[in-house]
Design a protein around this motif. Sequence first.
Motif, mmCIF file in Angstrom:
data_model
loop_
_atom_site.group_PDB
_atom_site.id
_atom_site.type_symbol
_atom_site.label_atom_id
_atom_site.label_comp_id
_atom_site.label_asym_id
_atom_site.label_seq_id
_atom_site.Cartn_x
_atom_site.Cartn_y
_atom_site.Cartn_z
ATOM 1 N N ILE A 10 0.967 -1.122 -0.088
ATOM 2 C CA ILE A 10 0.056 -0.023 -0.060
ATOM 3 C C ILE A 10 0.852 1.134 0.060
ATOM 4 O O ILE A 10 0.488 2.160 -0.786
ATOM 5 N N PHE A 11 1.984 1.212 0.908
ATOM 6 C CA PHE A 11 2.806 2.507 0.915
ATOM 7 C C PHE A 11 3.515 2.688 -0.535
ATOM 8 O O PHE A 11 3.540 3.761 -0.941
ATOM 9 N N LEU A 12 4.140 1.574 -1.317
ATOM 10 C CA LEU A 12 4.605 1.630 -2.459
ATOM 11 C C LEU A 12 3.760 2.334 -3.502
ATOM 12 O O LEU A 12 4.012 3.191 -4.302
ATOM 13 N N VAL A 13 2.565 1.906 -3.411
ATOM 14 C CA VAL A 13 1.489 2.345 -4.520
ATOM 15 C C VAL A 13 1.137 3.753 -4.312
ATOM 16 O O VAL A 13 0.917 4.380 -5.125
ATOM 17 N N ILE A 14 1.090 4.017 -2.818
ATOM 18 C CA ILE A 14 0.626 5.722 -2.795
ATOM 19 C C ILE A 14 1.977 6.330 -3.163
ATOM 20 O O ILE A 14 1.747 7.635 -3.860
ATOM 21 N N ILE A 15 3.267 5.978 -3.115
ATOM 22 C CA ILE A 15 4.379 6.709 -3.429
ATOM 23 C C ILE A 15 4.212 6.779 -5.068
ATOM 24 O O ILE A 15 4.746 7.766 -5.676
ATOM 25 N N VAL A 16 4.222 5.706 -5.655
ATOM 26 C CA VAL A 16 3.898 5.807 -7.206
ATOM 27 C C VAL A 16 2.790 6.629 -7.677
ATOM 28 O O VAL A 16 3.059 7.315 -8.499
ATOM 29 N N LEU A 17 1.671 6.776 -6.967
ATOM 30 C CA LEU A 17 0.639 7.646 -7.263
ATOM 31 C C LEU A 17 1.073 9.242 -7.133
ATOM 32 O O LEU A 17 0.783 9.936 -7.796
ATOM 33 N N ILE A 18 1.764 9.273 -6.051
ATOM 34 C CA ILE A 18 2.082 10.639 -5.750
ATOM 35 C C ILE A 18 3.118 11.001 -6.708
ATOM 36 O O ILE A 18 3.117 12.300 -7.361
ATOM 37 N N PHE A 19 4.366 10.550 -6.841
ATOM 38 C CA PHE A 19 5.554 10.993 -7.637
ATOM 39 C C PHE A 19 5.646 10.438 -9.017
ATOM 40 O O PHE A 19 6.183 11.053 -10.107
ATOM 41 N N GLY A 20 4.871 9.317 -9.313
ATOM 42 C CA GLY A 20 4.687 8.718 -10.735
ATOM 43 C C GLY A 20 6.017 7.989 -11.053
ATOM 44 O O GLY A 20 7.216 8.306 -10.455
ATOM 45 N N THR A 21 6.056 7.179 -12.077
ATOM 46 C CA THR A 21 7.374 6.086 -12.275
ATOM 47 C C THR A 21 8.310 6.838 -12.821
ATOM 48 O O THR A 21 9.570 6.409 -12.533
ATOM 49 N N LYS A 22 8.097 7.773 -13.782
ATOM 50 C CA LYS A 22 9.250 8.310 -14.312
ATOM 51 C C LYS A 22 10.145 9.314 -13.352
ATOM 52 O O LYS A 22 11.414 9.042 -13.413
ATOM 53 N N LYS A 23 9.695 9.808 -12.529
ATOM 54 C CA LYS A 23 10.278 10.583 -11.602
ATOM 55 C C LYS A 23 10.795 9.763 -10.603
ATOM 56 O O LYS A 23 12.099 10.164 -10.141
ATOM 57 N N LEU A 24 10.316 8.721 -10.109
ATOM 58 C CA LEU A 24 11.059 7.664 -9.388
ATOM 59 C C LEU A 24 12.269 7.094 -10.055
ATOM 60 O O LEU A 24 13.412 6.875 -9.339
ATOM 61 N N LYS A 25 12.171 7.023 -11.299
ATOM 62 C CA LYS A 25 13.334 6.370 -12.043
ATOM 63 C C LYS A 25 14.372 7.294 -11.921
ATOM 64 O O LYS A 25 15.740 6.936 -11.785
ATOM 65 N N ASN A 26 14.160 8.719 -12.258
ATOM 66 C CA ASN A 26 15.187 9.670 -12.281
ATOM 67 C C ASN A 26 15.762 9.929 -10.732
ATOM 68 O O ASN A 26 16.959 9.977 -10.771
ATOM 69 N N ILE A 27 14.667 9.785 -9.729
ATOM 70 C CA ILE A 27 15.528 9.845 -8.396
ATOM 71 C C ILE A 27 16.419 8.714 -8.140
ATOM 72 O O ILE A 27 17.544 8.893 -7.620
ATOM 73 N N GLY A 28 16.125 7.489 -8.429
ATOM 74 C CA GLY A 28 16.898 6.222 -8.425
ATOM 75 C C GLY A 28 18.240 6.283 -9.336
ATOM 76 O O GLY A 28 19.171 6.226 -8.523
#
Length: 79
Positions: A10-28
């Motif tokens: 649930i926590f990971l789904v909320i994070i993906v919804l807030i930031f989006g997959t593209k921004k998470l990829k860039n952060i990583g």
Amino acid sequence: MGLSTTHLIIFLVIIVLIFGTKKLKNIGADLGGAVKGFKDGVRDGDKAADPAAATTTAQVAADKRADGQTIDVEAKTRQ
């Protein structure tokens, strides 16, 4: 009272919804680059520091033998 698998999903789904997959990829990618740069800097810093320390120690030892007196090593390296 710890986190279960359901809570983590649930926590990971909320994070993906807030930031989006593209921004998470860039952060990583940015985080990975920063860690790599830090490791390279530490490795290069160790290589550069060792010869300088050995040279300073050899100079202080030579000066001590020449004078026959005690030398303050910290004062000698500050100059």
